[in-house]
Design a protein around this motif. Structure first.
Motif, PDB file in Angstrom:
ATOM      1  N   VAL A 115       5.874  -1.114 -11.334  1.00 33.26           N
ATOM      2  CA  VAL A 115       4.736  -0.814 -10.448  1.00 33.26           C
ATOM      3  C   VAL A 115       3.424  -0.818 -11.228  1.00 33.26           C
ATOM      4  O   VAL A 115       2.392  -1.278 -10.746  1.00 33.26           O
ATOM      5  N   GLN A 150      -0.003   5.951  -5.957  1.00 36.80           N
ATOM      6  CA  GLN A 150       1.244   5.568  -5.280  1.00 36.80           C
ATOM      7  C   GLN A 150       1.889   6.801  -4.632  1.00 36.80           C
ATOM      8  O   GLN A 150       2.314   6.777  -3.481  1.00 36.80           O
ATOM      9  N   SER A 165      -0.080   8.117  -1.660  1.00 38.06           N
ATOM     10  CA  SER A 165       0.115   7.268  -0.476  1.00 38.06           C
ATOM     11  C   SER A 165       1.473   7.555   0.160  1.00 38.06           C
ATOM     12  O   SER A 165       1.587   7.647   1.388  1.00 38.06           O
ATOM     13  N   CYS A 166       2.506   7.682  -0.666  1.00 35.85           N
ATOM     14  CA  CYS A 166       3.847   7.987  -0.126  1.00 35.85           C
ATOM     15  C   CYS A 166       3.839   9.355   0.556  1.00 35.85           C
ATOM     16  O   CYS A 166       4.429   9.541   1.623  1.00 35.85           O
ATOM     17  N   CYS A 213       0.483  -6.083  -1.167  1.00 36.24           N
ATOM     18  CA  CYS A 213       0.905  -4.839  -0.478  1.00 36.24           C
ATOM     19  C   CYS A 213       1.059  -5.089   1.016  1.00 36.24           C
ATOM     20  O   CYS A 213       2.059  -4.703   1.621  1.00 36.24           O
TER      21      CYS A 213
END
Ligand code: COA
Length: 217
Positions: free
Chosen positions: A29, A45, A48-49, A114
């Motif tokens: 990533v 990341q 966002s998750c 993305c």
């Protein structure tokens, strides 16, 4: 599993330590970023998750975070979920604009892969009611049952909402064997646009699905 492991909800102050785990277990990533940037990128990341999850749990061992699982279970109030996500988006946008997730210019280059990944995942994901969004165990705690225990608890949570299946996107560079060992079946296989972009070569992505027994009562 070591009986000393306990579980608790994820909270904002856990971000740094979770990003540390992410950097260790998901090297692809952040592979296009400098060493100074990887932790920031992983924070983006994880934020966002977190924004799209309604189940965020940590495993704690020896007083430190040993693993995490973020997931989403439908069947609760959709409106509450939308409001929660909308509430979490402004701080993420501000952090992005301030460069707290790393170079904006570099991150923007990820936008197309993305979006393409989202499209591919949407096309290939079964119409399920629960999804694993993020799942990782710190290398020093791997192989002693922490991952299985985190997944067991997510499955129990999903069953309480009478969910019939759980799906998860993963890829050939991740520990997809965990899902096979756990009882998930491979639902779809495709070229993962984002992982392929990161790796600079074609990477196979997978969707796994776990069928759950009907909950009693
Ligand atoms: C996937 C992951 C979370 C599993 O966590 P873990 O705590 O190491 O898993 P556990 O110790 O609970 O092991 C679960 C099962 O996998 C099996 N297993 C462990 N390593 C394995 C390997 N290399 N190959 C095949 N099976 C393996 C274990 O034997 C165990 O099976 P059992 O309970 O039937 O004996 C962890 O490996 C990880 O963080 N991987 C990197 C991040 C990642 O790929 N996340 C998921 C994909 S998005």
């Amino acid at each position: 599993m070591n009986p000393g492991v306990r579980f608790r909800h994820y909270q904002e102050p856990d971000l740094s330590v979770c990003a540390g785990i992410g950097v260790e277990v998901f090297p692809l990533v952040t592979s296009r970023f400098t060493e100074k940037e990887v932790s920031k990128v992983m924070k983006g990341q994880i934020d966002s998750c977190h924004a799209v999850s309604n189940y965020c749990e940590l495993a704690i061992a020896d007083g430190e975070v040993a693993g995490l699982i973020f997931g989403r279970v439908k069947g609760r109030s959709v409106l509450i979920d939308i409001c929660r996500t909308l509430k979490r988006l402004p701080p993420i946008s501000v952090r992005f604009l301030l460069g707290m997730y790393g170079s904006r210019r570099k991150l923007l280059r990820f936008l197309n892969p993305c979006l393409e990944q989202l499209r591919v995942l949407r096309r290939n994901t079964p119409a399920g009611e629960a999804e694993v969004v993020l799942f990782a165990v710190a290398p020093k705690y791997q192989g002693i049952g922490v991952g299985r225990a985190l997944m067991d608890r997510f499955v129990r949570h999903a069953l309480r909402y009478r969910v019939k299946s759980i799906s998860v996107p993963t890829d050939e560079t991740a520990s997809f064997w965990f899902y096979e060992r756990y009882g998930f079946r491979r639902w779809a296989e495709f070229k993962d646009p984002l992982e392929s972009y990161c790796a600079g070569r074609p990477i196979k992505g997978f969707i796994y699905q776990l069928l759950l027994p009907e909950a009693d009562g």
